[in-house]
Design an enzyme around this catalytic site. Structure first.
Site, PDB file in Angstrom:
ATOM      1  N   GLN A 239      -5.208  -1.495   9.571  1.00  0.00           N
ATOM      2  CA  GLN A 239      -4.982  -2.824   9.004  1.00  0.00           C
ATOM      3  C   GLN A 239      -5.552  -3.903   9.935  1.00  0.00           C
ATOM      4  O   GLN A 239      -5.247  -3.935  11.128  1.00  0.00           O
ATOM      5  CB  GLN A 239      -3.466  -3.030   8.801  1.00  0.00           C
ATOM      6  CG  GLN A 239      -3.103  -4.332   8.125  1.00  0.00           C
ATOM      7  CD  GLN A 239      -3.603  -4.431   6.682  1.00  0.00           C
ATOM      8  OE1 GLN A 239      -3.524  -3.477   5.923  1.00  0.00           O
ATOM      9  NE2 GLN A 239      -4.137  -5.591   6.316  1.00  0.00           N
TER      10      GLN A 239
ATOM     11  N   LYS B 113       0.845  -1.207   0.000  1.00  0.00           N
ATOM     12  CA  LYS B 113       0.000   0.000   0.000  1.00  0.00           C
ATOM     13  C   LYS B 113       0.879   1.256   0.000  1.00  0.00           C
ATOM     14  O   LYS B 113       0.628   2.217  -0.722  1.00  0.00           O
ATOM     15  CB  LYS B 113      -0.926  -0.004   1.226  1.00  0.00           C
ATOM     16  CG  LYS B 113      -2.041  -1.029   1.097  1.00  0.00           C
ATOM     17  CD  LYS B 113      -2.775  -1.284   2.413  1.00  0.00           C
ATOM     18  CE  LYS B 113      -3.777  -2.416   2.209  1.00  0.00           C
ATOM     19  NZ  LYS B 113      -4.396  -2.885   3.442  1.00  0.00           N
TER      20      LYS B 113
ATOM     21  N   ASP C 241     -11.587   2.061   3.301  1.00  0.00           N
ATOM     22  CA  ASP C 241     -11.737   0.604   3.275  1.00  0.00           C
ATOM     23  C   ASP C 241     -13.206   0.218   3.037  1.00  0.00           C
ATOM     24  O   ASP C 241     -13.494  -0.924   2.689  1.00  0.00           O
ATOM     25  CB  ASP C 241     -11.289   0.013   4.629  1.00  0.00           C
ATOM     26  CG  ASP C 241     -10.062  -0.875   4.502  1.00  0.00           C
ATOM     27  OD1 ASP C 241      -9.713  -1.243   3.365  1.00  0.00           O
ATOM     28  OD2 ASP C 241      -9.468  -1.195   5.540  1.00  0.00           O
TER      29      ASP C 241
END
Ligand code: NAD
Length: 295
Positions: free
Chosen positions: A99, A55, A122
């Site tokens: 995460q 990422k 997300d």
């Protein structure tokens, strides 16, 4: 002699998505905005570390302001929540991603709900999920959004098709099913969602024109579960032991690719399929968030 199946390669689609972002980023830059993405990583999970590096690398390449905040595994829930609150207030950050999985002492849902829904790149916040179900514009979770991009790119017909999803997770199965039942282009399917309580799984999967497999069970779907000519989309990423390889393991999907491929009209390989789409869609969601901040 049947046509050979189309191999749905994630790399080409992910590159096309990222290429398409460049002009939008240039326009944002003209308005003095640099897309800002902050990733919070708690603990040392090796899988998470490698996702986060990818990422960081890919967002850096596109000229994002990108930061990874690495916290020790014993960081308290209160500290993580306070950090998220602080990032919510920072106008230079358009996307906040925590995460997953988080260490067990931290309530993931609480953390997700603390992220401002306007920075939820997300797409896991209840506001994002609610918008998705209602067919409203919002952040779509990256893996299902990436699958839709693959469907678009390869021109797979979806209208009126029977799409069967295996798996009901909040990050893949549920949003995938909800996306594909919307009355919109590249969706408009009849959708069946199967899960661990589904009896006689193959009864459903054999009816699928498009089969999306997100069960997390290595090579679960064999040829006896697939209809001739189906499109098979394999979301699974599983490590299985393989002493023949240098690392002692290899990555396989939830579909027994070698056994199933000949029966399909199109199929995603693992690795090299859906997995490559997720980061591209994260970058896309971050650009969208930066654009929203202009409005
Ligand atoms: P999860 O474990 O949260 O959910 C799996 C779902 O599948 C559950 O709802 C469960 O009910 C169902 N399931 C499990 N075993 C089943 C069985 N035998 N029969 C029917 N249903 C069954 O997993 P997830 O987060 O949705 O991920 C699924 C897979 O996709 C994993 O292999 C994961 O690594 C992979 N994944 C890949 C990406 C990507 O970028 N390509 C992103 C997320 C997840």
């Amino acid at each position: 002699m049947p046509n050979s199946p189309i191999i749905l390669a994630g790399k080409a689609v992910a590159e096309a998505v990222k290429e398409g972002l460049k002009d939008r980023i240039a326009t944002l830059n003209q308005h003095g905005i640099i897309p800002g993405l902050t990733v919070i990583l708690v603990g040392e999970d090796p899988g998470s570390q490698s996702y986060v590096r990818s990422k960081e690398r890919q967002s850096g390449k596109l000229g994002f302001k990108s930061e990874v905040i690495r916290l020790a595994a014993e960081t308290s829930e209160a500290e993580v929540l306070a950090l998220v609150e602080q990032l919510n207030q920072d106008e230079s950050i358009h996307g906040i991603l925590v995460q997953l999985p988080l260490p067990k002492h931290i309530d993931s849902q609480k953390v997700i709900e603390t992220i401002s829904s306007s920075k939820d790149v997300d797409g896991f916040h209840p506001v994002s999920m609610g918008k998705l179900v209602l067919g409203l514009e919002g952040f779509v979770p990256c893996t299902p959004a990436g699958i839709v991009e693959m469907i678009k790119y390869y021109g797979i017909e979806t209208r009126g098709k029977h799409l069967v999803v295996i798996g009901r997770s909040n990050i893949v199965g549920k949003p995938m099913a909800n996306l594909m039942l919307q009355k919109s282009e590249h969706a408009n399917c009849t959708v069946t969602l199967c899960h661990t309580a589904t009896p006689d799984m193959s009864l459903y999967t054999k009816m699928a024109d498009i089969l999306v497999v997100a069960a997390g069970v290595p090579q679960y779907v064999g040829p006896d579960m697939v209809k001739e000519g189906a499109v098979v989309i394999d979301v699974g990423i599983n490590r299985i032991e393989d002493p023949e390889t240098e690392k002692g393991y290899r990555i396989v999907g939830d579909v027994d690719y070698e056994a199933v491929v000949a029966k399909t009209s199109a199929i995603t390989p693992v690795p090299g399929g859906v997995g490559l789409m997720t980061v591209a869609m994260l970058l896309s969601n971050t650009v969208k968030s930066a654009e929203n901040s202009l409005k």
